[in-house]
Design an enzyme around this catalytic site. Structure first.
Site, PDB file in Angstrom:
ATOM      1  N   SER A 124      28.799  14.218  32.576  1.00  0.00           N
ATOM      2  CA  SER A 124      28.645  12.878  32.015  1.00  0.00           C
ATOM      3  C   SER A 124      28.019  13.012  30.641  1.00  0.00           C
ATOM      4  CB  SER A 124      27.722  12.063  32.929  1.00  0.00           C
ATOM      5  OG  SER A 124      27.323  10.851  32.314  1.00  0.00           O
ATOM      6  N   TYR A 141      19.643  10.445  37.413  1.00  0.00           N
ATOM      7  CA  TYR A 141      21.058  10.766  37.217  1.00  0.00           C
ATOM      8  C   TYR A 141      21.219  11.777  36.092  1.00  0.00           C
ATOM      9  CZ  TYR A 141      26.037  10.048  36.195  1.00  0.00           C
ATOM     10  OH  TYR A 141      27.379  10.233  35.973  1.00  0.00           O
TER      11      TYR A 141
END
Length: 279
Positions: A134, A147
């Site tokens: 990501s 995250y």
């Protein structure tokens, strides 16, 4: 080796990047092993797709999916580690059990799938392991600290593993997408943070950070899961030793700020982005 004889195993294929990647590989003539936690809920995939149960937190399901896929197609040439989820909320306000789950799925689950496929790829002296991370594996933002930590971990793991397995003809790659509208990441992440502790001191920053994420969401119309899947397939099949591939244009300015600017300029850019100003 012809394309028709190549096989890819993809995790997390119930929707989003995983589903789109299955369709891209299948359309290119690959044998595809599409894995997900609940196979009866699988999308309606093309006929050259073998759907198998694989829960990255269940090592027996990992071993079974690899064994059954190998029995069906003979070998597995590419692994796409896509399964994962995102927590949304401040670190201090997130309960410890959710923190552990974030790493069990995004990091240790990915590692378990990778460990299970390596003996086969090492024996056949070829293979590609592609890990979907990501933009949050490149830069950190408030409210996605856990995250981001999990994706930073996968980035470091992949870079080191690349060197370990290169002598066996195995390439390790990273695809770094930003969010796209149809993945509903923000909605799912918010749900994952349910039951978080309420600490009033964070309210002003939460308001600013929420506005940043809303602005990011509003700018996602140019990015789709299929476009991310296109980058994943290209990275997995280009025959190069390139490690990182940025998959959506929206995050490129922040990625460039991280990788091309000095530390002070980068931090200033990111603090301005979340409305914090200079230190």
């Amino acid at each position: 080796m012809t394309i028709a004889s190549r096989t890819v195993l993809i995790t997390g294929t119930s929707s989003g990047f995983g589903e789109a990647t299955v369709r891209r590989f299948a359309a290119a003539g690959w044998n595809v092993i599409a894995t997900l936690r609940n196979p009866p809920a699988a999308p309606d995939f093309p006929k050259n797709v073998l759907v198998k149960r694989l829960d990255v937190q269940d090592r027996s399901s990992i071993e079974m999916a690899i064994a059954e896929g190998t029995a069906q197609f003979g070998s597995i040439d590419v692994l796409v580690n896509n399964a994962g989820f995102g927590l949304h909320g401040f670190f201090e306000t997130t309960r410890r059990e959710k923190m552990l789950q974030q790493f069990e799925v995004n990091v240790f689950g990915l590692m378990d799938v990778t460990r299970a496929i390596l003996p086969q790829m090492r024996a056949q002296r070829h293979g590609v392991i592609l890990n979907v991370t990501s933009g949050a594996g490149v830069f950190g933002l408030p409210m996605i600290s856990l995250y981001a930590a999990s994706k930073f971990a996968v980035e470091g793991f992949s870079e080191a593993l690349m060197h370990e397995v290169a002598p066996f003809g195995i390439a390790v790659k990273l695809t770094e997408p930003g969010g796209v509208r149809e993945t509903r990441f923000g909605q799912r992440a918010g749900a994952e943070a349910s039951g978080a502790l309420d600490i009033a001191d964070y309210a002003p920053l939460q308001e600013r950070a929420t506005a940043v994420f809303a602005a990011i969401a509003d700018s996602r119309s140019h990015g789709t899961s299929d476009e991310v899947a296109e980058v994943i397939v290209a990275a997995a099949t280009d025959g190069s030793t390139q490690l990182r591939y940025v998959a959506t244009d929206g995050i490129k300015p922040w990625v460039e700020a991280r990788r091309k600017n000095g530390e002070d300029a980068y931090i200033e850019t990111m603090r301005a982005a979340v409305g914090l100003g200079a230190l």
